[in-house]
Design a protein around this motif. Structure first.
Motif, PDB file in Angstrom:
ATOM      1  N   ARG A   1    -135.985  47.330  -0.167  1.00  0.00           N
ATOM      2  CA  ARG A   1    -134.663  47.351  -0.084  1.00  0.00           C
ATOM      3  C   ARG A   1    -133.933  47.547  -0.820  1.00  0.00           C
ATOM      4  NH1 ARG A   1    -132.423  47.312   4.362  1.00  0.00           N
ATOM      5  NH2 ARG A   1    -131.432  48.264   4.234  1.00  0.00           N
ATOM      6  N   GLU A   2    -134.552  47.886  -2.191  1.00  0.00           N
ATOM      7  CA  GLU A   2    -134.370  48.739  -3.604  1.00  0.00           C
ATOM      8  C   GLU A   2    -133.271  49.659  -3.312  1.00  0.00           C
ATOM      9  OE1 GLU A   2    -134.520  48.734  -8.432  1.00  0.00           O
ATOM     10  OE2 GLU A   2    -134.459  46.750  -7.492  1.00  0.00           O
ATOM     11  N   ALA A   3    -134.609  50.324  -3.156  1.00  0.00           N
ATOM     12  CA  ALA A   3    -135.148  51.867  -3.203  1.00  0.00           C
ATOM     13  C   ALA A   3    -134.331  52.380  -2.030  1.00  0.00           C
ATOM     14  CB  ALA A   3    -136.608  52.250  -2.633  1.00  0.00           C
ATOM     15  N   LEU A   4    -134.608  51.972  -0.407  1.00  0.00           N
ATOM     16  CA  LEU A   4    -133.675  52.197   0.228  1.00  0.00           C
ATOM     17  C   LEU A   4    -131.907  52.091   0.189  1.00  0.00           C
ATOM     18  CD1 LEU A   4    -133.919  52.913   3.063  1.00  0.00           C
ATOM     19  CD2 LEU A   4    -133.193  50.905   4.434  1.00  0.00           C
ATOM     20  N   ASP A   5    -131.590  51.364  -0.738  1.00  0.00           N
ATOM     21  CA  ASP A   5    -130.262  51.418  -0.861  1.00  0.00           C
ATOM     22  C   ASP A   5    -129.632  51.861  -2.071  1.00  0.00           C
ATOM     23  OD1 ASP A   5    -129.523  48.727   0.826  1.00  0.00           O
ATOM     24  OD2 ASP A   5    -129.640  47.845  -0.880  1.00  0.00           O
ATOM     25  N   GLU A   6    -130.745  52.653  -2.813  1.00  0.00           N
ATOM     26  CA  GLU A   6    -130.658  53.730  -3.540  1.00  0.00           C
ATOM     27  C   GLU A   6    -130.703  54.945  -3.243  1.00  0.00           C
ATOM     28  OE1 GLU A   6    -130.426  55.201  -7.683  1.00  0.00           O
ATOM     29  OE2 GLU A   6    -130.112  53.279  -7.542  1.00  0.00           O
ATOM     30  N   LEU A   7    -130.900  54.586  -2.103  1.00  0.00           N
ATOM     31  CA  LEU A   7    -131.147  56.277  -1.801  1.00  0.00           C
ATOM     32  C   LEU A   7    -129.983  56.728  -0.495  1.00  0.00           C
ATOM     33  CD1 LEU A   7    -134.801  56.821  -1.411  1.00  0.00           C
ATOM     34  CD2 LEU A   7    -133.753  58.129  -3.135  1.00  0.00           C
ATOM     35  N   ILE A   8    -130.193  55.387   0.062  1.00  0.00           N
ATOM     36  CA  ILE A   8    -128.715  55.598   1.148  1.00  0.00           C
ATOM     37  C   ILE A   8    -127.399  54.454   0.713  1.00  0.00           C
ATOM     38  CG2 ILE A   8    -128.457  55.457   3.232  1.00  0.00           C
ATOM     39  CD1 ILE A   8    -131.032  55.911   4.244  1.00  0.00           C
TER      40      ILE A   8
END
Length: 84
Positions: A1-8
């Protein structure tokens, strides 16, 4: 989730996990290319200033062979035979 929120940004996510993962992967690819180009320009300029890859290594902590490789612009990758 953290990676997804960082990228989008969460406000731009669709809620469809697969679609958001695809968009995040595409953003990762875009950033990788941009970072490679910009990092290469910076390392090349630092090399020109420092006049040695050993000095670049000393100043940055980046191993000299890695810095030298990164300073060379990436070539367009040929598609793998299996991808065609």
């Amino acid at each position: 989730r953290e990676a997804l929120d960082e990228l989008i940004p969460p406000s731009q996510q669709t809620g469809d996990l697969r679609a958001d993962l695809i968009t995040a992967a595409q953003e990762t690819w875009r950033r990788r290319g941009r970072n490679s180009m910009l990092g290469g320009l910076v390392l090349h300029a630092l090399y020109e200033d420092a006049q040695s890859w050993r000095t670049v290594e000393y100043l940055t902590g980046i191993p000299r062979m890695t810095a030298r490789r990164w300073a060379t612009p990436p070539q367009k990758a040929e598609p793998d035979a299996q991808d065609q």
